[in-house]
Motif scaffolding. Structure first.
Motif, short mmCIF file in Angstrom:
data_model
loop_
_atom_site.label_atom_id
_atom_site.label_comp_id
_atom_site.label_asym_id
_atom_site.label_seq_id
_atom_site.Cartn_x
_atom_site.Cartn_y
_atom_site.Cartn_z
N VAL A 155 8.56 9.11 -8.23
CA VAL A 155 8.74 10.41 -7.57
C VAL A 155 8.75 11.52 -8.62
CG1 VAL A 155 10.24 11.79 -6.09
CG2 VAL A 155 10.06 9.32 -5.73
N LYS A 156 8.05 12.58 -8.31
CA LYS A 156 8.02 13.77 -9.16
C LYS A 156 8.55 14.95 -8.36
CE LYS A 156 4.83 16.69 -11.83
NZ LYS A 156 3.41 16.92 -12.21
N TYR A 157 9.46 15.74 -8.97
CA TYR A 157 10.13 16.82 -8.26
C TYR A 157 9.55 18.17 -8.71
CZ TYR A 157 13.59 13.17 -7.35
OH TYR A 157 14.23 12.03 -6.97
N SER A 158 9.55 19.11 -7.77
CA SER A 158 9.19 20.51 -8.06
C SER A 158 9.90 21.38 -7.03
CB SER A 158 7.67 20.72 -8.01
OG SER A 158 7.16 20.32 -6.74
N ILE A 159 10.01 22.68 -7.33
CA ILE A 159 10.70 23.60 -6.43
C ILE A 159 9.77 24.73 -6.06
CG2 ILE A 159 13.03 23.04 -7.22
CD1 ILE A 159 12.98 25.45 -9.00
N TYR A 160 9.99 25.30 -4.87
CA TYR A 160 9.15 26.37 -4.32
C TYR A 160 10.03 27.39 -3.64
CZ TYR A 160 5.47 22.88 -4.93
OH TYR A 160 4.62 21.95 -5.45
N SER A 182 24.38 36.89 -4.24
CA SER A 182 25.27 35.73 -4.24
C SER A 182 24.65 34.53 -3.51
CB SER A 182 26.60 36.10 -3.56
OG SER A 182 26.38 36.47 -2.20
N LYS A 183 23.51 34.67 -2.88
CA LYS A 183 22.91 33.57 -2.13
C LYS A 183 21.46 33.38 -2.57
CE LYS A 183 26.50 33.09 0.64
NZ LYS A 183 27.36 31.91 0.66
N TYR A 184 21.08 32.13 -2.83
CA TYR A 184 19.72 31.75 -3.15
C TYR A 184 19.37 30.51 -2.32
CZ TYR A 184 20.25 34.73 -7.31
OH TYR A 184 20.48 35.77 -8.14
N ASN A 185 18.16 30.49 -1.81
CA ASN A 185 17.71 29.27 -1.14
C ASN A 185 16.23 29.08 -1.42
OD1 ASN A 185 17.16 31.48 0.80
ND2 ASN A 185 16.34 29.81 2.05
N PHE A 186 15.86 27.83 -1.60
CA PHE A 186 14.48 27.48 -1.92
C PHE A 186 14.27 26.03 -1.51
CE2 PHE A 186 17.18 27.22 -5.65
CZ PHE A 186 17.03 25.90 -6.04
N TYR A 187 13.04 25.55 -1.69
CA TYR A 187 12.69 24.21 -1.30
C TYR A 187 12.38 23.37 -2.53
CZ TYR A 187 12.54 25.26 3.62
OH TYR A 187 12.90 25.59 4.89
N VAL A 188 12.79 22.11 -2.44
CA VAL A 188 12.48 21.14 -3.48
C VAL A 188 11.53 20.11 -2.87
CG1 VAL A 188 14.54 19.80 -2.96
CG2 VAL A 188 13.42 19.49 -5.14
N LYS A 189 10.52 19.77 -3.63
CA LYS A 189 9.46 18.88 -3.15
C LYS A 189 9.49 17.60 -3.97
CE LYS A 189 4.40 18.75 -2.56
NZ LYS A 189 3.16 19.53 -2.77
N ALA A 190 9.45 16.45 -3.26
CA ALA A 190 9.36 15.14 -3.90
C ALA A 190 8.01 14.55 -3.56
CB ALA A 190 10.49 14.23 -3.43
N GLU A 191 7.20 14.22 -4.59
CA GLU A 191 5.81 13.83 -4.39
C GLU A 191 5.53 12.56 -5.16
OE1 GLU A 191 1.44 16.06 -4.66
OE2 GLU A 191 3.20 16.88 -5.65
N ASP A 192 4.74 11.65 -4.53
CA ASP A 192 4.36 10.43 -5.24
C ASP A 192 3.00 10.60 -5.89
OD1 ASP A 192 2.48 10.16 -3.25
OD2 ASP A 192 3.53 8.55 -2.20
N THR A 215 0.86 -1.18 0.00
CA THR A 215 0.00 0.00 0.00
C THR A 215 0.90 1.23 0.00
OG1 THR A 215 -0.09 0.05 2.42
CG2 THR A 215 -1.81 -1.21 1.29
N ASN A 216 0.31 2.36 -0.30
CA ASN A 216 1.09 3.60 -0.36
C ASN A 216 1.23 4.15 1.07
OD1 ASN A 216 2.52 5.75 -1.35
ND2 ASN A 216 0.71 6.96 -1.86
N ASP A 217 2.16 3.59 1.80
CA ASP A 217 2.34 3.96 3.21
C ASP A 217 3.62 4.73 3.45
OD1 ASP A 217 3.83 1.71 2.55
OD2 ASP A 217 3.92 1.02 4.62
N ASN A 218 4.34 5.08 2.41
CA ASN A 218 5.60 5.82 2.56
C ASN A 218 5.58 7.06 1.69
OD1 ASN A 218 7.47 3.95 4.23
ND2 ASN A 218 6.64 2.58 2.66
#
Length: 847
Positions: A488-493, A523-533, A446-449
């Motif tokens: 897994v599908k990746y996206s950034i925010y 000179s600095k960038y930070n963001f979030y990457v999302k991994a989604e099933d 099952t999709n438990d992870n």
């Protein structure tokens, strides 16, 4: 003069004292080893320091030990008054010359540490059962080696048929009681001897001892027969044959002196299936065990005395219990829906609810034996404690139920199937028959992870000259689920993700095609990457991107032509700015490339840009002797070079007017007019006004001259002075995580400075010509080159270092005429002139 030396002596503090000469000292035998029991105390008439000693008779055990200096006596051996009630010891005191020895006796006082000891117990006595009530049958003796109340002994009993005198120890049959051989042939009488109590280790203590007196009752010729070895139990097994012996009863006449023969018979309970031998008392089976209708038979057997004439006399009864016993010849057996079965399989989804019954398993267990032979335990053996079996104890037969115990452990990603052994083992049988069955449980995924990133955050570095579409970093997340749930599908925010894109399938992050990175802007960038099933379960990781600064800006002066006024003894300062963002690209070094009319009069601080005269130039006269001119105006070509790789430089012309500080001497005027205060005040005011006017005139003239000069100011976005770099903090707020996420723990570390390369001189100045450029390396002057550097090479992903070719631009040197006198001669002449001037001044000031 001779002086008398008297011997030392002990203090006699009398009995009951704890210091002195041990006179009449006593000690309890329960004193613990290591206790300081006494302190020898004495003195020397002359005041000499005394030492103490203690000794025992030869062959005696050393029970005490004394400290020679303090005289403290310590007990070193255990005391026992019963073995030694006094101790003789010799004590001594000496002052180094004379020694005094005294022999004393230490008395060991009794403590209640001894139990009473019996002298005539344990013992065995015979008493005829017809002995009258109250008769004395024995006298108990006991002693206690203690003294006082601890040595007195009293007696007690723990049996009600007899009585004992507490003080004398005389044992009697209790009044109103009689001995009966037929009831009890032997009496065990426990006698307790107790002392009167006493002190031991500071507490009241009572000690006692016990012993057993065995009283055998002698039979009188007045009793019926009695059965021996009762109670009687016999067994009939399912394999016993007809006529087999089951049990034998034994009886004898109670009158052991002249016993009569015994005859046996049944008085009921045999149901006609058992028989007994009248003489031997052997009971036998008269039928096949299959015909027995009961499991237990209680047969009443009579034993009768027979006199010599063959007449039956007194008799007695007993009961023989005969049990029909089932043999343990059947092991437990597991059954399914269609009969005996050893393997059971079931398919369920992973993580079933805890406590749920696995209803797909229909298991029955049975043991065909009877009673204790059919009692067995059930156990489930397998990985972990995921399942539990109910019931755990079975008698004959039961329906087996398997319950879920640990739902979390039943994970498809860890075990696609589970194999257990169901074990049934008999409990109370010698054979311990057992049976096993295999239980195989197939788990469905099952999709438990949720997808999980390999790192909590990713750190990437990219050069500022990287073209659009350049790879930045690759992120990886894994979902252990199978099928579409594991894709897994990746996206950034985040606000920092505007210049970046991510490939949804591979997780490669790259810059936008139109993106232009500039470390001087940001000179600095930070963001979030999302991994989604496929069902929307996701996890986040934070990405920190640092834009690496390249040396793409040369230093620049605020003007290409500078005018400065230098007062002898005070430096002037020039300044250039490098628009690069990081060290060492924006670190500037200064150097004087050329100075006219003489090259050896100025020094420059390579870090600050301060220009000052050589240390030996102290006055205008020295300068005029060097140049042979009255006009002290100098032109310097100053170069500013950064420390980047490649290194860039630029030059500027600095015009310096050298003046000498004015040193008015108002003290002379004050000396002349010291008697007229008003004149002194007027002189001071006039001097100050004159200085103010001179300052205003010089400032106005300098401003007008600078205003008329024709110069082009370079257009710069940002001008940064070289300062210690502070780590840039990240300000992006995580919308998906609590405040204690990895981003708040992350501190962007400063980039390690690149080792300073060996590069040629780089000039970035097109406004100055015909100047001589001094090179940083001993190599020959570089060839002329365009004023602007070519574009940097394209950035390829995966590379770490980028090599940008060094570009140098120089102005063609103007040939210099060789001076008649060399530099050393000029310096010598200047020093001689300076000495002459000082001698003239001293001569004029002398009276």
């Amino acid at each position: 003069i001779a002086q008398a030396d008297f011997a030392p002596y002990f203090y006699d503090n009398g009995p009951y004292s704890n210091n002195g000469n041990l006179a009449l000292f006593s000690l309890s035998e329960d004193t613990r080893v290591g206790t300081q029991i006494y302190r020898l105390n004495g003195t020397d008439p002359e005041g000499q320091e005394v030492r103490y000693g203690l000794s025992f008779d030869p062959g005696s055990k050393e029970i005490f030990r004394v400290d020679p200096k303090s005289g403290v006596i310590t007990l070193v051996e255990k005391l026992d008054r019963e073995k030694q009630d006094s101790i003789d010891v010799s004590i001594s005191i000496t002052d180094g010359r004379s020694k005094v020895t005294e022999r004393v006796t230490i008395f060991v006082m009794d403590a209640n540490d001894e139990k009473p000891e019996f002298k005539n117990l344990p013992a065995i006595i015979n008493v005829v059962e017809t002995t009258e009530s109250g008769s004395s049958i024995y006298k108990v003796e006991a002693v206690d080696r203690d003294t006082g109340s601890g040595g007195s002994v009293t007696f007690y009993l723990q049996f009600s048929l007899f009585a004992i005198d507490r003080h004398s120890g005389v044992l009697r049959i209790k009044s109103g009681e009689m001995l009966d051989y037929e009831k009890t042939k032997t009496h065990f009488v426990t006698v307790i001897a107790k002392d009167g109590g006493g002190n031991y280790n500071g507490k009241e203590q009572f000690l006692s001892s016990s012993a057993t007196l065995t009283v055998n009752v002698i039979d009188a010729q007045d009793t019926p027969p009695s059965f021996i070895g009762t109670p009687y139990f016999g067994y009939v097994y399912e394999i016993s044959e007809e006529g087999s012996e089951i049990f034998t009863v034994v009886a004898e006449d109670g009158d052991v002196g002249r016993p009569n023969p015994i005859q046996y018979s049944f008085d009921g309970g045999d149901d006609g299936v058992f028989g007994i031998n009248k003489t031997s008392g052997c009971i036998s089976l008269l039928t096949n065990p299959i015909n027995l209708r009961r499991e237990i038979f209680n047969i009443k057997v009579r034993a009768s005395e027979v006199n010599p004439e063959g007449k039956l006399l007194e008799y007695s009864h007993t009961t023989v219990v005969i049990r029909v016993v089932d043999l343990n010849n059947n092991p437990p057996t597991f059954y399914g829906e269609s009969g005996p079965q050893n393997t059971f399989e079931l398919t369920i989804n992973e993580h079933p609810p805890e406590g749920e019954i696995l209803r797909g398993l229909r298991i029955t267990v049975n043991d065909s034996d009877q009673g204790a032979n059919a009692k067995f335990n059930l156990r489930l053996i397998g990985p972990g404690r995921m399942l539990r079996v109910v019931p755990q104890t079975v008698l004959n037969e039961a329906q087996v139920t398997i319950l879920v115990e640990d739902s979390a452990a039943m994970d498809y990603e860890k075990h696609e199937f589970l194999t257990y052994k169901l074990l049934a083992v008999e409990i109370d049988t010698p054979e311990r028959f057992s049976a096993t069955a295999d239980i195989i449980i197939h788990l469905l995924d099952t999709n438990d992870n949720a997808p999980k990133f390999s790192l909590e955050y990713y750190i990437a570095r990219i050069p500022e000259n990287s073209p659009g579409g350049s790879n930045v970093v690759s992120v990886t997340a894994v979902d252990p689920d199978s099928g579409p749930w594991g894709e897994v599908k990746y996206s950034i925010y985040g606000s920092g993700a505007d210049l970046f894109l991510i490939q949804p399938a591979s997780g490669i992050i790259y810059t936008q095609p139109w993106a232009t990175l500039d470390a001087e802007v940001r000179s600095k960038y930070n963001f979030y990457v999302k991994a989604e099933d496929a069902e929307g379960k996701y996890s986040l990781a934070e990405v920190f991107v640092t834009v690496l600064d390249l040396n793409d800006h040369p230093p620049a002066f605020n003007q290409n032509f500078l005018e400065k006024t230098m007062v002898i003894g005070a430096p002037v300062k020039i300044e250039a700015v490098d628009d690069d963002a990081e060290v060492p690209n924006n670190v500037i070094e200064y150097a004087i490339m050329k100075a006219e009319p003489d090259n050896n009069i100025f020094d420059i601080n390579s870090d600050t840009g301060e220009i000052k005269l050589k240390s030996y130039i102290k006055s205008m006269a020295i300068i005029q002797n060097i140049t042979k001119k009255r006009d002290c105006t100098w032109s310097l070509v100053v170069q500013a070079r950064d420390r980047g790789q490649p290194s860039f430089s630029t030059t500027a012309v600095v015009k310096i007017d050298i003046t000498e500080a004015v040193s008015p001497r108002p003290a002379a005027a004050l000396e002349v007019n010291r008697n007229n205060p008003l004149q002194i005040l007027g002189t001071i005011v006039g001097f100050i006004s004159l200085m103010v006017m001179v300052t205003v005139i010089i400032s106005t003239a300098t401003f007008m001259r600078n205003k008329k000069s024709n110069r082009i100011l370079p257009n710069r976005r940002i001008r940064r002075r070289h300062q210690p770099q502070r780590p840039q903090t990240w300000s992006f707020k995580n919308p998906f995580r609590p405040p204690d996420s990895a981003r708040e723990r992350f501190t962007a570390a400063g980039e390690e400075p690149t080792p300073e390369p060996v590069a040629e001189n780089v000039n970035y100045n097109n406004n100055v010509s015909n100047v001589v450029v001094r090179h940083w390396s001993p190599l020959p002057p570089p060839p002329c080159a365009p004023s602007l550097p070519p574009p940097p090479p394209a950035y390829f992903p995966g590379e770490r270092h980028w090599v940008v070719p060094t570009v140098s631009a120089t102005v063609a040197p103007k040939p210099r005429k060789k001076m008649v006198n060399d530099r050393q001669d000029t310096v010598n002449r200047a020093l001689v002139s300076e000495l002459k001037m000082r001698l003239e001044q001293k001569r004029m000031m002398s009276p």
